[in-house]
Design a protein around this motif. Structure first.
Motif, PDB file in Angstrom:
ATOM      1  N   ALA A 192       0.828  -1.208   0.000  1.00  0.00           N
ATOM      2  CA  ALA A 192       0.000   0.000   0.000  1.00  0.00           C
ATOM      3  C   ALA A 192       0.862   1.257   0.000  1.00  0.00           C
ATOM      4  CB  ALA A 192      -0.927  -0.007   1.208  1.00  0.00           C
ATOM      5  N   ARG A 193       1.979   1.207   0.744  1.00  0.00           N
ATOM      6  CA  ARG A 193       2.874   2.370   0.772  1.00  0.00           C
ATOM      7  C   ARG A 193       3.502   2.631  -0.597  1.00  0.00           C
ATOM      8  NH1 ARG A 193       4.628   0.042   5.671  1.00  0.00           N
ATOM      9  NH2 ARG A 193       6.668  -0.522   4.777  1.00  0.00           N
ATOM     10  N   ALA A 194       3.637   1.560  -1.385  1.00  0.00           N
ATOM     11  CA  ALA A 194       4.203   1.705  -2.732  1.00  0.00           C
ATOM     12  C   ALA A 194       3.149   2.079  -3.764  1.00  0.00           C
ATOM     13  CB  ALA A 194       4.891   0.414  -3.146  1.00  0.00           C
ATOM     14  N   GLY A 195       1.884   2.182  -3.331  1.00  0.00           N
ATOM     15  CA  GLY A 195       0.822   2.559  -4.250  1.00  0.00           C
ATOM     16  C   GLY A 195       0.102   1.391  -4.886  1.00  0.00           C
ATOM     17  N   LEU A 196       0.392   0.158  -4.421  1.00  0.00           N
ATOM     18  CA  LEU A 196      -0.259  -1.035  -4.966  1.00  0.00           C
ATOM     19  C   LEU A 196      -1.387  -1.465  -4.037  1.00  0.00           C
ATOM     20  CD1 LEU A 196      -0.070  -3.275  -7.207  1.00  0.00           C
ATOM     21  CD2 LEU A 196       1.317  -4.583  -5.576  1.00  0.00           C
ATOM     22  N   ASN A 197      -2.524  -1.793  -4.608  1.00  0.00           N
ATOM     23  CA  ASN A 197      -3.633  -2.277  -3.789  1.00  0.00           C
ATOM     24  C   ASN A 197      -3.163  -3.475  -2.971  1.00  0.00           C
ATOM     25  OD1 ASN A 197      -6.125  -4.119  -3.281  1.00  0.00           O
ATOM     26  ND2 ASN A 197      -7.025  -2.152  -3.861  1.00  0.00           N
ATOM     27  N   PRO A 198      -3.350  -3.467  -1.649  1.00  0.00           N
ATOM     28  CA  PRO A 198      -2.796  -4.532  -0.799  1.00  0.00           C
ATOM     29  C   PRO A 198      -3.330  -5.920  -1.104  1.00  0.00           C
ATOM     30  CG  PRO A 198      -4.279  -3.104   0.452  1.00  0.00           C
ATOM     31  CD  PRO A 198      -4.028  -2.430  -0.848  1.00  0.00           C
ATOM     32  N   TYR A 199      -4.493  -6.006  -1.753  1.00  0.00           N
ATOM     33  CA  TYR A 199      -5.071  -7.322  -2.040  1.00  0.00           C
ATOM     34  C   TYR A 199      -4.583  -7.892  -3.374  1.00  0.00           C
ATOM     35  CZ  TYR A 199      -7.798  -6.409   2.044  1.00  0.00           C
ATOM     36  OH  TYR A 199      -8.166  -6.142   3.352  1.00  0.00           O
ATOM     37  N   LEU A 200      -3.640  -7.187  -3.993  1.00  0.00           N
ATOM     38  CA  LEU A 200      -2.964  -7.736  -5.165  1.00  0.00           C
ATOM     39  C   LEU A 200      -1.672  -8.432  -4.753  1.00  0.00           C
ATOM     40  CD1 LEU A 200      -3.503  -4.836  -7.720  1.00  0.00           C
ATOM     41  CD2 LEU A 200      -4.872  -6.910  -7.380  1.00  0.00           C
ATOM     42  N   MET A 201      -1.536  -8.702  -3.470  1.00  0.00           N
ATOM     43  CA  MET A 201      -0.397  -9.437  -2.913  1.00  0.00           C
ATOM     44  C   MET A 201      -0.869 -10.797  -2.395  1.00  0.00           C
ATOM     45  SD  MET A 201       1.408 -10.508   0.006  1.00  0.00           S
ATOM     46  CE  MET A 201       0.587  -9.678   1.354  1.00  0.00           C
ATOM     47  N   GLN A 202      -0.097 -11.830  -2.680  1.00  0.00           N
ATOM     48  CA  GLN A 202      -0.383 -13.169  -2.158  1.00  0.00           C
ATOM     49  C   GLN A 202       0.741 -13.592  -1.231  1.00  0.00           C
ATOM     50  OE1 GLN A 202      -2.908 -15.009  -2.074  1.00  0.00           O
ATOM     51  NE2 GLN A 202      -2.130 -16.983  -1.406  1.00  0.00           N
ATOM     52  N   HIS A 203       0.383 -13.933  -0.005  1.00  0.00           N
ATOM     53  CA  HIS A 203       1.366 -14.366   0.989  1.00  0.00           C
ATOM     54  C   HIS A 203       1.278 -15.894   1.102  1.00  0.00           C
ATOM     55  CE1 HIS A 203       3.321 -13.467   5.159  1.00  0.00           C
ATOM     56  NE2 HIS A 203       3.675 -14.664   4.720  1.00  0.00           N
ATOM     57  N   CYS A 204       2.345 -16.588   0.767  1.00  0.00           N
ATOM     58  CA  CYS A 204       2.332 -18.056   0.895  1.00  0.00           C
ATOM     59  C   CYS A 204       3.314 -18.481   1.982  1.00  0.00           C
ATOM     60  CB  CYS A 204       2.649 -18.737  -0.430  1.00  0.00           C
ATOM     61  SG  CYS A 204       4.267 -18.356  -1.115  1.00  0.00           S
ATOM     62  N   CYS A 205       3.013 -19.581   2.627  1.00  0.00           N
ATOM     63  CA  CYS A 205       3.763 -20.018   3.806  1.00  0.00           C
ATOM     64  C   CYS A 205       4.717 -21.160   3.442  1.00  0.00           C
ATOM     65  CB  CYS A 205       2.793 -20.470   4.900  1.00  0.00           C
ATOM     66  SG  CYS A 205       3.600 -21.107   6.370  1.00  0.00           S
ATOM     67  N   ILE A 206       6.026 -20.876   3.533  1.00  0.00           N
ATOM     68  CA  ILE A 206       7.010 -21.941   3.303  1.00  0.00           C
ATOM     69  C   ILE A 206       7.798 -22.244   4.589  1.00  0.00           C
ATOM     70  CG2 ILE A 206       7.230 -21.479   0.838  1.00  0.00           C
ATOM     71  CD1 ILE A 206       9.880 -20.024   1.469  1.00  0.00           C
ATOM     72  N   ARG A 207       7.289 -21.774   5.716  1.00  0.00           N
ATOM     73  CA  ARG A 207       7.913 -22.100   6.998  1.00  0.00           C
ATOM     74  C   ARG A 207       7.084 -23.188   7.696  1.00  0.00           C
ATOM     75  NH1 ARG A 207       8.727 -17.757  11.839  1.00  0.00           N
ATOM     76  NH2 ARG A 207       6.520 -18.264  12.162  1.00  0.00           N
ATOM     77  N   GLU A 208       5.913 -22.811   8.234  1.00  0.00           N
ATOM     78  CA  GLU A 208       5.070 -23.790   8.921  1.00  0.00           C
ATOM     79  C   GLU A 208       4.621 -24.918   7.991  1.00  0.00           C
ATOM     80  OE1 GLU A 208       4.590 -20.020  11.329  1.00  0.00           O
ATOM     81  OE2 GLU A 208       4.945 -20.580   9.253  1.00  0.00           O
ATOM     82  N   HIS A 209       4.361 -24.578   6.714  1.00  0.00           N
ATOM     83  CA  HIS A 209       3.849 -25.574   5.770  1.00  0.00           C
ATOM     84  C   HIS A 209       4.952 -26.327   5.033  1.00  0.00           C
ATOM     85  CE1 HIS A 209      -0.293 -23.368   5.369  1.00  0.00           C
ATOM     86  NE2 HIS A 209      -0.077 -23.882   6.561  1.00  0.00           N
ATOM     87  N   CYS A 210       6.197 -25.944   5.244  1.00  0.00           N
ATOM     88  CA  CYS A 210       7.261 -26.559   4.442  1.00  0.00           C
ATOM     89  C   CYS A 210       8.494 -26.873   5.274  1.00  0.00           C
ATOM     90  CB  CYS A 210       7.603 -25.645   3.266  1.00  0.00           C
ATOM     91  SG  CYS A 210       8.762 -26.358   2.092  1.00  0.00           S
ATOM     92  N   SER A 211       9.291 -25.854   5.609  1.00  0.00           N
ATOM     93  CA  SER A 211      10.583 -26.128   6.249  1.00  0.00           C
ATOM     94  C   SER A 211      10.431 -26.769   7.629  1.00  0.00           C
ATOM     95  CB  SER A 211      11.392 -24.831   6.364  1.00  0.00           C
ATOM     96  OG  SER A 211      10.801 -23.931   7.272  1.00  0.00           O
ATOM     97  N   TRP A 212       9.394 -26.393   8.361  1.00  0.00           N
ATOM     98  CA  TRP A 212       9.207 -26.940   9.710  1.00  0.00           C
ATOM     99  C   TRP A 212       8.572 -28.326   9.701  1.00  0.00           C
ATOM    100  CZ3 TRP A 212       7.238 -22.357  13.276  1.00  0.00           C
ATOM    101  CH2 TRP A 212       8.313 -21.491  13.514  1.00  0.00           C
ATOM    102  N   THR A 213       8.005 -28.719   8.573  1.00  0.00           N
ATOM    103  CA  THR A 213       7.275 -29.990   8.535  1.00  0.00           C
ATOM    104  C   THR A 213       7.889 -31.001   7.582  1.00  0.00           C
ATOM    105  OG1 THR A 213       5.775 -29.072   6.869  1.00  0.00           O
ATOM    106  CG2 THR A 213       5.084 -28.910   9.166  1.00  0.00           C
ATOM    107  N   THR A 214       8.963 -30.647   6.918  1.00  0.00           N
ATOM    108  CA  THR A 214       9.585 -31.543   5.943  1.00  0.00           C
ATOM    109  C   THR A 214      11.021 -31.817   6.355  1.00  0.00           C
ATOM    110  OG1 THR A 214       8.226 -30.457   4.246  1.00  0.00           O
ATOM    111  CG2 THR A 214       9.970 -31.935   3.482  1.00  0.00           C
ATOM    112  N   ALA A 215      11.325 -33.074   6.597  1.00  0.00           N
ATOM    113  CA  ALA A 215      12.638 -33.434   7.148  1.00  0.00           C
ATOM    114  C   ALA A 215      13.753 -33.335   6.112  1.00  0.00           C
ATOM    115  CB  ALA A 215      12.588 -34.849   7.739  1.00  0.00           C
ATOM    116  N   ASP A 216      13.466 -33.756   4.889  1.00  0.00           N
ATOM    117  CA  ASP A 216      14.507 -33.808   3.871  1.00  0.00           C
ATOM    118  C   ASP A 216      14.648 -32.458   3.171  1.00  0.00           C
ATOM    119  OD1 ASP A 216      15.170 -34.442   0.742  1.00  0.00           O
ATOM    120  OD2 ASP A 216      16.263 -35.774   2.107  1.00  0.00           O
TER     121      ASP A 216
END
Length: 678
Positions: free
Chosen positions: A84-108
């Motif tokens: 929003a500070r950069a002038g982009l509508n905040p809902y044109l951003m997608q936040h995806c989780c690669i910590r709880e859904h990936c690095s913390w749950t995947t051993a290899d």
């Protein structure tokens, strides 16, 4: 349509980078369709990380942004605000989780990296179809309602009232103070509990900005953040508070007795009663279920002797409606009833007490006037105190109640002080958890007073030759023990109130796995809830000692004041909507909505969403038989695009360049074009 997408992969220190090749994921994302810039950074949520996103949006003209980092619950708003500070509508951003859904749950590490690639690709596919959404501002009513007048509710009310805002304080009991009003002393300073709490109780009753309503309950809550309508039910007190002087003449003459709930069943009260001489308000209440005048039209002694004519047997239940901007829940806790734990003999053996019962034995206005004596009137020569009764127990409550170790130490000292230093006191514990300020020092002090600590939870308590025998094991010595004592005190668990499910339903708040009310975030939102404008205070959110409950209550008050001071609040646009061209008027969604956000338009024969009340949970969209109900920001096209990006991500799959097999193609039936409604 061509997009300009920027992808930003966060290392999160070593939380993500310890398993995921973040540089490789960023390089991979750079080759995806419409991605014009892809970067990785150690802490993307930091100021330099946010500035990187802002700079790229402006430099490259980005119209979509993907951030791959921790859970969206933690930092999605952070990155939305950066956009929003950069002038982009905040809902044109997608936040995806690669910590709880990936690095913390995947051993290899190879699998974690492959999975992160797919998560990012799915986000890129999804964000291309994001649309601009706009929040809207609504006015916030200045008044605040606080529900529950224990020490947490009292603190929150006083904090809010000091700012000049009106507080409506609702308490279901005849007087305020909660469990703290039952205590004798507080740990670790051994201050008199009444000396601390009574001045605050009096301050509540004298504060002009606090509308105190005891013997009352919240019956219904409607509306939305900033504009709540609350219906309060006032139970008949049968005593006119405006006339009563609290002289107590009626209490002396009433012939009807009942078990005292305030004294935890250890004493009796009259049909007309008040909990204690320090009760606030000091006006008695008549128990209509046992009063002979009300039930049988006999007696009436209290009315005859009342010098002010305050007794009114014709009082009826009434209701009052309040309009408030926010609500603070301080409904407190219950202590566990240990009767089901048959091995400890509570309810079968006279000298087995719960912690709250022992508090009343110690209290100067309790059933024994503060003397620690057995039912035969004699002082105990030996006392066993059993920790963690119902706490840290998979059969009852897995959580630690946090206060038990310390109040057990307080009992150790009080027994030594009141009964005699020669009294033998035994503590059966699992672990000593003395975490607060001055707590460890108090533990050491009690040890020096000669209290015996036995590590191990007792197996059972039996009665032999007039003595209670505690049977267990000392796990430090590795030997069984059979310890004869005169009295046993059970340190029972703090647990959610019996009516907590109903409280959660009325206020639209979720419960956690432990049954307590669920906060918005355990670290960053401990007093907020998923329902905007409803805040938590004290032990309704989880077990707390007095200092933690008071500070938590002040936090809840601060959040309520922040809303009131600003005067307006932003309503999230990620709500449901119902397409009137498709809605068939079945009304299934109306009864399904947990937030009462859906109304039925009889004229048009369609359901309508109140966006101010809707939380975007998706229940209506998932159940709607005609497909008329949808969720903004989670429409079918976005979701199917995301699924496309995840195709081939099956357990154990690795990219071909890393020795894996080709991905498995999973056919997906996409929605027909005519069914897409924005």
């Amino acid at each position: 349509m061509s997009r300009k997408i920027g992808v930003y992969v966060c290392h999160c220190g070593s939380n993500i980078a310890g398993k995921v090749d973040c540089e490789g994921v960023a390089e991979f994302a750079g080759g995806l369709k419409d991605v014009v810039v892809s970067r990785d950074y150690q802490f993307m949520c930091s100021d330099p990380g946010q500035e990187m996103i802002i700079r790229d949006i402006r430099q490259y003209g980005l119209d979509r942004v993907v951030v791959a980092s921790c859970s969206p619950r933690l930092h999605e708003k952070t990155f939305q605000q950066a956009c929003a500070r950069a002038g982009l509508n905040p809902y044109l951003m997608q936040h995806c989780c690669i910590r709880e859904h990936c690095s913390w749950t995947t051993a290899d590490p190879l699998e974690a990296t492959a999975k992160a690639r797919h998560i990012v690709e799915a986000a890129v596919e999804r964000v291309a179809d994001h649309q601009k959404l706009y929040s809207r501002e609504v006015e916030v009513l200045p008044d605040v309602m606080v529900v529950g007048a224990g020490i947490a509710g009292i603190q929150a009310s006083l904090d809010i009232a000091k700012s000049g805002h009106k507080v409506h304080l609702v308490e279901k009991s005849p007087s305020i103070g909660g469990h703290m009003a039952q205590f004798d002393k507080t740990f670790p300073t051994l201050d008199c509990a009444a000396c601390i709490s009574t001045p605050k109780m009096v301050a509540v009753s004298q504060e002009p900005n606090i509308n105190l309503m005891t013997w009352s309950e919240v019956e219904e809550v409607t509306g939305f953040v900033g504009n709540y309508t609350v219906t309060v039910k006032h139970k008949p007190r049968y005593v006119n508070e405006d006339i009563c002087t609290g002289c107590g003449a009626c209490l002396e003459k009433c012939p009807t007795k009942a078990i005292s709930e305030f004294n935890e069943g250890l004493g009796h009260r009259k049909a007309i009663y008040r909990n204690s001489p320090q009760a606030v308000p000091n006006t008695p209440v008549i128990d209509g279920t046992i009063c002979k005048k009300i039930t049988k039209d006999k007696c009436g002694v209290c009315q005859k002797i009342c010098p002010t004519g305050a007794i009114d047997y014709d009082m009826k239940e009434t209701r009052e409606v309040f309009h408030v901007g926010s609500i603070v829940l301080a409904t407190g806790y219950d202590t566990m009833d240990p009767t089901p734990m048959r091995e400890y003999g509570f309810g079968r053996y006279d000298e087995v007490y719960t912690a709250l019962q022992f508090e009343r034995l110690n209290n100067a206005v309790g059933p024994t006037e503060g003397k620690i004596v057995m039912k035969n009137g004699e002082k105990p020569e030996s006392v066993a105190i059993i920790h963690c009764v119902g706490s840290r127990d998979r059969n009852y409550h897995e959580y630690c109640s946090r206060t038990c170790c310390m109040y057990a130490l307080k009992y150790d000292h009080l027994i030594k002080d009141k009964v005699g230093h020669d009294t033998k006191v035994y503590n059966f514990y699992i672990d000593m958890r003395c975490f607060g300020k001055g707590y460890e020092e108090f533990y050491r002090r009690v040890q020096e007073e000669g209290v015996t600590f036995i590590r191990g939870r007792p197996a059972e308590i039996v009665q032999e030759d007039g003595k209670l025998v505690v049977v267990g094991e000392d796990t430090l010595l590795g030997m069984n023990v059979r310890l004869p004592v005169d009295m046993v005190v059970l340190c029972t668990a703090m647990e959610p109130r019996a009516d907590m499910t109903e409280v959660a339903r009325v206020f639209g708040v979720a419960q956690g796995q432990d049954g307590f009310l669920l906060e918005e975030h355990p670290k960053l939102g401990p007093v907020s809830t998923a329902t905007d404008g409803v805040f938590l205070a004290g032990a309704c959110q989880g077990p707390k000692d007095i200092p933690d409950a008071v500070s938590h209550a002040s936090g809840g008050a601060a959040q309520a004041l922040a809303l009131a001071a600003k005067g307006t609040v932003s309503i999230s646009p990620t709500t449901s909507w119902i397409n009137p061209d498709i809605c068939v008027g079945c009304r299934v969604c109306v009864g399904l909505c947990a937030y009462s956000a859906i109304e039925f338009d009889e004229r048009r024969n369609v359901a309508v969403i109140n966006e101010a009340m809707c939380k975007g949970c998706g229940s209506c969209a998932g159940y709607c038989p005609s497909g008329a109900a949808r969720i903004k920001h989670f429409n079918e096209t976005q979701i199917f695009n995301e699924i496309d990006g995840l195709l081939g991500m099956v357990p154990g799959w690795l990219p071909p360049e890393q020795g894996g097999a080709q991905p498995v193609e999973i056919p997906v039936q996409r929605p027909v074009k005519e069914a897409r409604h924005e």
